[in-house]
Design a protein around this motif. Structure first.
Motif: not given
Length: 206
Positions: A124-134
């Motif tokens: 579920g990590a997202r975007g360019f830098m794969q940030v976790m939604p939490f």
């Protein structure tokens, strides 16, 4: 960068399937002291536009040379010129704001998402830098879809990496492992350091 200053600082590249999974790992949610949470929230919440400012002409010209060189290197992965310019300007701004090397952040983006704005990992990590939604719940506005916004994603990614670097007492190898959720293991930090080499800029003033 002084820690107190930092804490107070308060699409042609897209593939046909915009939700294509990324191969990266994920940050692990850890309890944060109230003071740390407040400081991180202030740092990601600063809404200043990502427009670099320079103390003198020499620094501005050096930035423009970097921008030109990086734009050429990034072209195969991000073909649209205005999008590429906006991405590089924002990344430079956010990297410097967090006291990070722009080449390292570019290497991290390459490894994490392959420069895909809408990349989503298997966890579920997202975007360019794969940030976790939490992180949006912990220090953001609680809207994880905002992690697909360019500046928001780069802002969170840089702030989180800087936070981990502080926790690891300046050890970037360990900080990168923590960022990836693989602290102490070599493959991920080695991959980022390897990718970073492509983005190192040796400035040669005219």
């Amino acid at each position: 960068m002084d820690r107190r200053r930092w804490l107070a600082g308060g699409g042609a590249c897209l593939l046909a399937a915009p939700w294509q999974a990324a191969r990266a790992g994920a940050q692990l949610e850890e309890p944060l002291a109230d003071a740390v949470r407040t400081a991180l929230s202030a740092s990601v919440g600063d809404s200043a536009p990502p427009i670099p400012e320079f103390r003198d002409t020499a620094r501005r010209l050096a930035y423009l040379r970097w921008l030109t060189a990086m734009s050429e290197r990034l072209r195969p992965r991000m073909a649209d010129g205005p999008t590429r310019h906006e991405f590089l300007q924002t990344l430079w701004y956010e990297a410097h704001r967090a006291g990070l090397e722009e080449s390292l952040v570019l290497g991290l983006v390459q490894v994490e998402s392959g420069f895909r704005k809408f990349a989503v990992s298997s966890v579920g990590a997202r975007g360019f830098m794969q940030v976790m939604p939490f992180w949006m719940r912990t220090i953001g506005n609680g809207e994880p879809e905002r992690l697909f916004h360019m500046q928001t994603n780069l802002r969170f990614g840089c702030v989180i990496l800087r936070f981990y670097l502080e926790r690891e007492r300046g050890d970037m190898f360990m900080a990168l492992g923590r960022y990836n959720g693989s602290r102490g293991r070599a493959p991920y930090p080695d991959a980022v350091f390897g990718a970073q080499k492509r983005w190192v800029f040796a400035d040669k003033p005219a």
